[in-house]
Design a protein around this motif. Structure first.
Motif, mmCIF file in Angstrom:
data_model
loop_
_atom_site.group_PDB
_atom_site.id
_atom_site.type_symbol
_atom_site.label_atom_id
_atom_site.label_comp_id
_atom_site.label_asym_id
_atom_site.label_seq_id
_atom_site.Cartn_x
_atom_site.Cartn_y
_atom_site.Cartn_z
ATOM 1 N N ARG A 30 -14.584 -5.894 -8.344
ATOM 2 C CA ARG A 30 -14.620 -4.457 -8.671
ATOM 3 C C ARG A 30 -13.349 -3.978 -9.357
ATOM 4 O O ARG A 30 -13.378 -3.139 -10.244
ATOM 5 C CB ARG A 30 -14.795 -3.624 -7.393
ATOM 6 C CG ARG A 30 -16.211 -3.494 -6.919
ATOM 7 C CD ARG A 30 -17.055 -2.579 -7.796
ATOM 8 N NE ARG A 30 -16.785 -1.155 -7.567
ATOM 9 C CZ ARG A 30 -17.403 -0.409 -6.685
ATOM 10 N NH1 ARG A 30 -18.351 -0.942 -5.926
ATOM 11 N NH2 ARG A 30 -17.102 0.870 -6.564
ATOM 12 N N ALA A 31 -12.179 -4.514 -8.913
ATOM 13 C CA ALA A 31 -10.915 -3.905 -9.374
ATOM 14 C C ALA A 31 -9.967 -4.906 -10.033
ATOM 15 O O ALA A 31 -8.900 -4.509 -10.508
ATOM 16 C CB ALA A 31 -10.225 -3.234 -8.187
ATOM 17 N N LEU A 75 0.822 -1.212 0.000
ATOM 18 C CA LEU A 75 0.000 0.000 0.000
ATOM 19 C C LEU A 75 0.852 1.257 0.000
ATOM 20 O O LEU A 75 0.469 2.280 -0.570
ATOM 21 C CB LEU A 75 -0.920 0.014 1.233
ATOM 22 C CG LEU A 75 -1.949 -1.109 1.301
ATOM 23 C CD1 LEU A 75 -2.679 -1.075 2.634
ATOM 24 C CD2 LEU A 75 -2.954 -0.971 0.166
ATOM 25 N N LEU A 76 2.011 1.170 0.631
ATOM 26 C CA LEU A 76 2.862 2.359 0.729
ATOM 27 C C LEU A 76 3.730 2.551 -0.506
ATOM 28 O O LEU A 76 4.062 3.667 -0.868
ATOM 29 C CB LEU A 76 3.755 2.269 1.972
ATOM 30 C CG LEU A 76 3.009 2.357 3.309
ATOM 31 C CD1 LEU A 76 3.957 2.106 4.478
ATOM 32 C CD2 LEU A 76 2.342 3.720 3.458
ATOM 33 N N GLU A 77 4.097 1.433 -1.133
ATOM 34 C CA GLU A 77 5.065 1.549 -2.232
ATOM 35 C C GLU A 77 4.435 1.507 -3.613
ATOM 36 O O GLU A 77 5.056 1.924 -4.580
ATOM 37 C CB GLU A 77 6.109 0.439 -2.121
ATOM 38 C CG GLU A 77 6.998 0.623 -0.904
ATOM 39 C CD GLU A 77 8.171 -0.330 -0.893
ATOM 40 O OE1 GLU A 77 8.122 -1.339 -1.614
ATOM 41 O OE2 GLU A 77 9.112 -0.052 -0.143
ATOM 42 N N ASP A 78 3.236 0.968 -3.716
ATOM 43 C CA ASP A 78 2.638 0.816 -5.041
ATOM 44 C C ASP A 78 1.262 1.456 -5.107
ATOM 45 O O ASP A 78 0.564 1.546 -4.114
ATOM 46 C CB ASP A 78 2.525 -0.669 -5.402
ATOM 47 C CG ASP A 78 3.894 -1.241 -5.682
ATOM 48 O OD1 ASP A 78 4.725 -0.511 -6.237
ATOM 49 O OD2 ASP A 78 4.126 -2.394 -5.314
ATOM 50 N N ARG A 79 0.926 1.825 -6.291
ATOM 51 C CA ARG A 79 -0.409 2.393 -6.502
ATOM 52 C C ARG A 79 -1.360 1.289 -6.955
ATOM 53 O O ARG A 79 -0.937 0.313 -7.544
ATOM 54 C CB ARG A 79 -0.357 3.457 -7.594
ATOM 55 C CG ARG A 79 0.380 4.682 -7.152
ATOM 56 C CD ARG A 79 0.389 5.734 -8.240
ATOM 57 N NE ARG A 79 1.138 6.874 -7.763
ATOM 58 C CZ ARG A 79 0.622 7.823 -6.987
ATOM 59 N NH1 ARG A 79 -0.640 7.777 -6.635
ATOM 60 N NH2 ARG A 79 1.367 8.826 -6.558
ATOM 61 N N GLY A 80 -2.611 1.496 -6.734
ATOM 62 C CA GLY A 80 -3.613 0.586 -7.276
ATOM 63 C C GLY A 80 -3.816 -0.692 -6.481
ATOM 64 O O GLY A 80 -4.493 -1.598 -6.947
ATOM 65 N N VAL A 81 -3.233 -0.781 -5.278
ATOM 66 C CA VAL A 81 -3.477 -1.969 -4.447
ATOM 67 C C VAL A 81 -4.677 -1.683 -3.542
ATOM 68 O O VAL A 81 -4.706 -0.698 -2.814
ATOM 69 C CB VAL A 81 -2.237 -2.322 -3.593
ATOM 70 C CG1 VAL A 81 -2.548 -3.477 -2.650
ATOM 71 C CG2 VAL A 81 -1.054 -2.669 -4.492
ATOM 72 N N TRP A 82 -5.649 -2.563 -3.603
ATOM 73 C CA TRP A 82 -6.877 -2.375 -2.812
ATOM 74 C C TRP A 82 -6.883 -3.267 -1.573
ATOM 75 O O TRP A 82 -7.560 -2.989 -0.600
ATOM 76 C CB TRP A 82 -8.121 -2.717 -3.646
ATOM 77 C CG TRP A 82 -8.503 -1.701 -4.663
ATOM 78 C CD1 TRP A 82 -7.675 -0.888 -5.401
ATOM 79 C CD2 TRP A 82 -9.842 -1.368 -5.078
ATOM 80 N NE1 TRP A 82 -8.407 -0.095 -6.240
ATOM 81 C CE2 TRP A 82 -9.741 -0.364 -6.072
ATOM 82 C CE3 TRP A 82 -11.106 -1.835 -4.721
ATOM 83 C CZ2 TRP A 82 -10.867 0.189 -6.697
ATOM 84 C CZ3 TRP A 82 -12.231 -1.300 -5.350
ATOM 85 C CH2 TRP A 82 -12.099 -0.296 -6.318
ATOM 86 N N LEU A 83 -6.201 -4.405 -1.663
ATOM 87 C CA LEU A 83 -6.270 -5.346 -0.536
ATOM 88 C C LEU A 83 -4.976 -6.153 -0.464
ATOM 89 O O LEU A 83 -4.529 -6.684 -1.483
ATOM 90 C CB LEU A 83 -7.466 -6.303 -0.728
ATOM 91 C CG LEU A 83 -7.689 -7.359 0.351
ATOM 92 C CD1 LEU A 83 -8.073 -6.720 1.692
ATOM 93 C CD2 LEU A 83 -8.790 -8.339 -0.064
ATOM 94 N N VAL A 84 -4.415 -6.246 0.724
ATOM 95 C CA VAL A 84 -3.193 -7.035 0.918
ATOM 96 C C VAL A 84 -3.533 -8.264 1.753
ATOM 97 O O VAL A 84 -4.149 -8.150 2.825
ATOM 98 C CB VAL A 84 -2.101 -6.216 1.644
ATOM 99 C CG1 VAL A 84 -0.800 -7.001 1.678
ATOM 100 C CG2 VAL A 84 -1.893 -4.858 0.974
#
Ligand SMILES: O=c1ccn([C@@H]2O[C@H](COP(=O)(O)OP(=O)(O)O)[C@@H](O)[C@H]2O)c(=O)[nH]1
Ligand SMILES: O=C(O)[C@@H](COP(=O)(O)O)O[C@H]1O[C@H](CO)[C@@H](O)[C@H](O)[C@H]1O
Length: 276
Positions: free
Chosen positions: A229-230, A146-155
């Motif tokens: 959704r994504a 979440l901090l390093e990449d864009r477009g992540v919705w769920l880890v």
């Protein structure tokens, strides 16, 4: 001899982005610096977890404190006391957590919702309160995508599940209910190793937009909803090594399995998914 035709160019398989296990302490510094301008909340739903919730909260102390040169990775830790009969709230408070008291038992998903509503983070990390051998690097690992990449919705994590200390034997609802039903109805989600894991992270905006389902179905519902959704690319999976928690007796897992099964079947029906 005729030459074999050239291999076709194969597009990379769509799937979750994968991350290696976090490393101490450089990783923490890099992540804390990448976090600038954002707040992180850790939310721990807990019912009758007095024996373990204190060590989970205390283990997060270092991440909350930061240092003179490195900002804190975690801004707040909220334990949602979901109608416990034991000293969960007191133990959590003494360990340094902000305690959110549920007016009545809500179930896991409801407790997580209360925690999100009471928290202020742009990013939320969820942890179960019954974790043993809890290593705070788990939180760093869950935050990294979440901090390093864009477009992540769920880890989601990938880890070895133990049962009574035996490696590879845990995750009974996962292996015997969730995965077989996902294989039949959402086979693409088998790309995720631990669909039910309580250790997850997501941006607040995702949680507020998609919502959190009731009870023990909360994890698999969020996974299905994010993917539909994504897409699978919005999922990230981080290798967290090994997970040890209190293994409930088999008989106590049946209601969980039923909630998980109902949710997968309902979402498949809504999406018009044929049985594979
Ligand atoms: O009604 C409930 C049931 C569970 N939990 C919490 O949700 C997490 C995961 O639950 P549990 O350990 O029962 O799940 P398991 O891992 O055994 O399947 C734990 O921190 C529980 O205390 C909760 O807050 N309310
Ligand atoms: O993954 C599983 O099969 C169960 C039970 O795990 P074990 O067989 O005790 O290792 O544990 C989880 O499932 C719950 C949902 O049913 C989640 O809410 C928990 O976080 C997760 O630990």
């Amino acid at each position: 001899m005729t030459a074999l035709p050239e291999r076709p160019e194969v597009a990379p398989e769509p799937g979750p982005r994968r991350y290696p296990p976090p490393r101490h302490p450089l990783e923490l510094e890099r992540l804390a610096l990448a976090k600038v301008g954002r707040r992180v909340s850790v939310v721990v739903p807990a019912r009758d977890e007095a024996p373990t919730v204190g060590q989970v909260v205390r283990a997060l102390e270092g991440l909350r404190r930061g240092s003179r040169s490195v900002p804190a990775l975690v801004d707040e830790v909220l334990v949602v006391d979901d109608g416990s009969q034991d000293a969960t709230a007191q133990v959590a408070e003494e360990a340094g957590a902000q305690v959110v008291r549920s007016p009545r038992p809500q179930g896991k998903g409801g407790a997580m919702r209360l925690g999100v509503a009471a928290s202020s983070g742009d990013l939320c990390v969820f942890l179960d309160a019954d974790l043993r051998e809890f290593d705070p690097l788990i939180v760093a690992g869950l935050l990294r995508p979440l901090l390093e990449d864009r477009g992540v919705w769920l880890v989601k994590p990938r880890y070895d599940r133990t049962l009574g200390g035996r490696s590879g034997e845990g995750g009974r609802v996962t292996e015997l209910t969730a995965k077989p039903l996902l294989a039949l109805l959402f086979p693409e989600l088998l790309a995720v190793d631990q669909p039910l894991a309580g250790e997850t992270a997501a941006p607040r905006a995702v949680l507020e937009t998609l919502g959190l389902a009731e009870g023990y179905a909360v994890e698999v519902a969020l996974l299905i909803d994010v993917a539909s959704r994504a897409g699978l690319e919005a999922l990230a999976e981080v290798d967290l090594g090994r997970r040890v928690h209190r293994n409930r007796p088999l008989a106590e897992l049946r209601p969980q399995a039923e909630e998980v099964a109902r949710t997968i079947l309902q979402r498949a029906a809504l999406a018009g998914r044929p049985l594979g």
